[in-house]
Design a protein around this motif. Sequence first.
Motif, short mmCIF file in Angstrom:
data_model
loop_
_atom_site.label_atom_id
_atom_site.label_comp_id
_atom_site.label_asym_id
_atom_site.label_seq_id
_atom_site.Cartn_x
_atom_site.Cartn_y
_atom_site.Cartn_z
N ALA A 23 42.37 44.20 37.06
CA ALA A 23 42.60 45.50 37.68
C ALA A 23 42.93 46.55 36.63
N GLY A 24 43.76 46.19 35.66
CA GLY A 24 44.13 47.13 34.59
C GLY A 24 42.95 47.54 33.75
N TYR B 226 41.85 34.36 39.17
CA TYR B 226 40.88 35.46 39.22
C TYR B 226 40.81 35.99 40.63
N PRO B 227 40.79 37.30 40.78
CA PRO B 227 41.03 38.34 39.79
C PRO B 227 42.52 38.51 39.52
N ILE C 221 42.91 35.53 48.82
CA ILE C 221 42.73 34.12 48.46
C ILE C 221 42.84 33.25 49.71
N GLY C 222 41.86 32.38 49.88
CA GLY C 222 41.85 31.48 51.02
C GLY C 222 41.12 32.01 52.23
N ARG C 223 40.70 33.28 52.20
CA ARG C 223 39.95 33.82 53.33
C ARG C 223 38.55 33.23 53.32
N LEU C 224 37.95 33.13 54.50
CA LEU C 224 36.62 32.58 54.65
C LEU C 224 35.64 33.28 53.71
N GLY C 225 34.96 32.51 52.88
CA GLY C 225 33.97 33.05 51.96
C GLY C 225 34.51 33.56 50.65
N CYS C 226 35.82 33.60 50.50
CA CYS C 226 36.43 34.12 49.27
C CYS C 226 36.56 33.01 48.24
#
Length: 108
Positions: free
Chosen positions: A43-44, A37-38, A26-31
Amino acid sequence: MADTLSVRRAAADDLSAVVALYRDAIGRLGCTWSEQYPTAENAGEDFEAGGLFVLCRDGAVIGAVSAVSENEIDALPFWTPAEKPCEIARVVIDRRMAVMEQEGIHFQ
């Protein structure tokens, strides 16, 4: 000693590591991900469907990907899905691990 990389179907005890990777992205460039979400539920569900895979470095989970049969574009009128289609979703890798170089993937 060289790093050992492997990809395998996720085990139940990998779920917390996968969710931690989701949160870290979360917060990374392009994310476009957020706290909503998610989720651990995503994941489960992917795990229960047999579609959650993990990338491991020397046994530690450093990445994850889901290959799921649900596909949002299946409902589009011009789309004709393959016999057993799947969607690659929720691709994540530990930001501290991967660096692409001329020779391939190396680790910092």
